[in-house]
Design a protein around this motif. Sequence first.
Motif, mmCIF file in Angstrom:
data_model
loop_
_atom_site.group_PDB
_atom_site.id
_atom_site.type_symbol
_atom_site.label_atom_id
_atom_site.label_comp_id
_atom_site.label_asym_id
_atom_site.label_seq_id
_atom_site.Cartn_x
_atom_site.Cartn_y
_atom_site.Cartn_z
ATOM 1 N N LEU A 32 0.880 -1.066 -0.110
ATOM 2 C CA LEU A 32 -0.132 -0.037 0.055
ATOM 3 C C LEU A 32 0.560 1.227 -0.160
ATOM 4 C CD1 LEU A 32 -3.068 -0.683 2.317
ATOM 5 C CD2 LEU A 32 -2.887 -0.650 0.033
ATOM 6 N N LEU A 33 1.900 1.366 0.669
ATOM 7 C CA LEU A 33 2.802 2.477 0.597
ATOM 8 C C LEU A 33 4.202 1.732 -0.095
ATOM 9 C CD1 LEU A 33 2.665 3.785 4.459
ATOM 10 C CD2 LEU A 33 2.053 4.907 2.241
ATOM 11 N N ARG A 34 4.494 2.483 -1.235
ATOM 12 C CA ARG A 34 5.558 2.180 -2.135
ATOM 13 C C ARG A 34 6.580 3.211 -2.180
ATOM 14 N NH1 ARG A 34 3.500 -2.017 -6.168
ATOM 15 N NH2 ARG A 34 1.518 -2.898 -5.169
ATOM 16 N N HIS A 35 7.712 2.915 -2.442
ATOM 17 C CA HIS A 35 8.633 3.803 -2.747
ATOM 18 C C HIS A 35 8.846 4.991 -1.477
ATOM 19 C CE1 HIS A 35 8.126 2.221 -6.601
ATOM 20 N NE2 HIS A 35 6.990 2.865 -6.821
ATOM 21 N N VAL A 36 8.771 4.357 -0.273
ATOM 22 C CA VAL A 36 8.960 5.230 0.848
ATOM 23 C C VAL A 36 10.503 5.767 0.996
ATOM 24 C CG1 VAL A 36 9.050 5.351 3.325
ATOM 25 C CG2 VAL A 36 7.111 4.114 2.107
ATOM 26 N N ALA A 37 10.749 6.901 0.860
ATOM 27 C CA ALA A 37 11.969 7.447 0.701
ATOM 28 C C ALA A 37 12.780 7.164 2.323
ATOM 29 C CB ALA A 37 11.955 8.992 0.532
ATOM 30 N N ARG A 38 14.072 7.028 2.029
ATOM 31 C CA ARG A 38 14.838 6.802 3.329
ATOM 32 C C ARG A 38 15.966 8.034 3.274
ATOM 33 N NH1 ARG A 38 14.266 1.859 6.093
ATOM 34 N NH2 ARG A 38 12.633 0.702 4.685
ATOM 35 N N ASP A 39 16.076 8.246 4.703
ATOM 36 C CA ASP A 39 17.294 9.273 4.587
ATOM 37 C C ASP A 39 18.851 8.664 4.686
ATOM 38 O OD1 ASP A 39 17.895 8.071 7.268
ATOM 39 O OD2 ASP A 39 16.791 9.674 8.363
ATOM 40 N N ALA A 40 19.816 9.613 4.964
ATOM 41 C CA ALA A 40 21.287 8.999 4.554
ATOM 42 C C ALA A 40 21.582 7.864 5.790
ATOM 43 C CB ALA A 40 22.011 10.111 4.855
ATOM 44 N N SER A 41 20.612 7.773 6.930
ATOM 45 C CA SER A 41 20.915 6.831 7.737
ATOM 46 C C SER A 41 19.961 5.402 7.539
ATOM 47 C CB SER A 41 20.801 7.491 9.327
ATOM 48 O OG SER A 41 21.362 8.376 9.476
ATOM 49 N N GLY A 42 19.309 5.624 6.569
ATOM 50 C CA GLY A 42 18.304 4.584 6.228
ATOM 51 C C GLY A 42 16.788 4.597 6.883
ATOM 52 N N PHE A 43 16.542 5.801 7.526
ATOM 53 C CA PHE A 43 15.496 5.819 8.238
ATOM 54 C C PHE A 43 14.315 6.345 7.335
ATOM 55 C CE2 PHE A 43 18.010 6.404 11.794
ATOM 56 C CZ PHE A 43 18.002 5.350 12.556
ATOM 57 N N ARG A 44 13.125 5.813 7.322
ATOM 58 C CA ARG A 44 12.129 6.197 6.578
ATOM 59 C C ARG A 44 11.679 7.780 6.711
ATOM 60 N NH1 ARG A 44 10.992 0.983 8.401
ATOM 61 N NH2 ARG A 44 10.128 -0.402 6.882
ATOM 62 N N VAL A 45 11.479 8.173 5.318
ATOM 63 C CA VAL A 45 10.892 9.708 5.604
ATOM 64 C C VAL A 45 9.678 9.619 4.683
ATOM 65 C CG1 VAL A 45 13.368 10.782 6.245
ATOM 66 C CG2 VAL A 45 12.829 10.487 3.904
ATOM 67 N N TYR A 46 8.983 10.510 5.115
ATOM 68 C CA TYR A 46 7.639 10.686 4.269
ATOM 69 C C TYR A 46 7.467 12.144 4.098
ATOM 70 C CZ TYR A 46 6.458 6.056 6.387
ATOM 71 O OH TYR A 46 6.674 4.797 6.989
ATOM 72 N N GLY A 47 6.636 12.445 2.829
ATOM 73 C CA GLY A 47 6.435 13.697 2.569
ATOM 74 C C GLY A 47 4.714 13.908 2.251
ATOM 75 N N PRO A 48 4.363 15.097 1.695
ATOM 76 C CA PRO A 48 2.950 15.394 1.731
ATOM 77 C C PRO A 48 2.273 14.559 0.644
ATOM 78 C CG PRO A 48 4.306 17.454 1.615
ATOM 79 C CD PRO A 48 5.275 16.256 1.693
ATOM 80 N N ARG A 49 2.752 13.695 -0.455
ATOM 81 C CA ARG A 49 2.082 13.135 -1.306
ATOM 82 C C ARG A 49 1.858 11.868 -0.284
ATOM 83 N NH1 ARG A 49 4.150 12.519 -7.223
ATOM 84 N NH2 ARG A 49 2.076 11.485 -7.082
ATOM 85 N N ASP A 50 2.784 11.322 0.458
ATOM 86 C CA ASP A 50 2.363 10.210 1.414
ATOM 87 C C ASP A 50 1.177 10.395 2.035
ATOM 88 O OD1 ASP A 50 4.706 8.687 0.296
ATOM 89 O OD2 ASP A 50 5.994 9.939 1.584
ATOM 90 N N LEU A 51 1.261 11.657 2.687
ATOM 91 C CA LEU A 51 0.121 11.882 3.684
ATOM 92 C C LEU A 51 -1.204 12.015 2.851
ATOM 93 C CD1 LEU A 51 1.391 15.092 5.739
ATOM 94 C CD2 LEU A 51 0.568 12.815 6.414
ATOM 95 N N GLU A 52 -1.316 12.345 1.458
ATOM 96 C CA GLU A 52 -2.380 12.356 0.965
ATOM 97 C C GLU A 52 -2.704 11.139 0.328
ATOM 98 O OE1 GLU A 52 -3.585 14.011 -3.695
ATOM 99 O OE2 GLU A 52 -2.028 15.283 -2.691
ATOM 100 N N TRP A 53 -1.863 10.247 0.268
ATOM 101 C CA TRP A 53 -2.215 8.947 -0.365
ATOM 102 C C TRP A 53 -2.672 8.070 1.020
ATOM 103 C CZ3 TRP A 53 -3.997 5.347 -3.243
ATOM 104 C CH2 TRP A 53 -3.729 3.995 -3.031
#
Length: 125
Positions: A32-53
Amino acid sequence: MSDAPVRLSIQQFATRTGLSADTLRYYEKIGLLRHVARDASGFRVYGPRDLEWVGFILRLKDTGMALDDIIRYAELRERGDSTLAARQALLEDHAARLQDRLERDREHLTALQAKIELYRQQTTA
């Protein structure tokens, strides 16, 4: 949700969406959640498009769409504009089921209100 920072940690995203971090990880696992971005440390980061979805996923869930159908919708969405007609059909089918449910709920509400009125008449007499 429009005033979201550009990047949210999983905990911030969980707070904003009302979902647990475990649920977000599960949504990622089932597609359901695809292409979740990761920061330099490998932690998930979410943006406005993820919130909308996720907001749309929650709307589908709140209106009674089965998880399998939500996953199907997500799969179609992932494949792009060539699936617009299929996504529309899926949503139209869901809207029709929702309309039927609303009509049944109205009938149930009318019956309950009639019973309540009967009790009012009996208790005030």
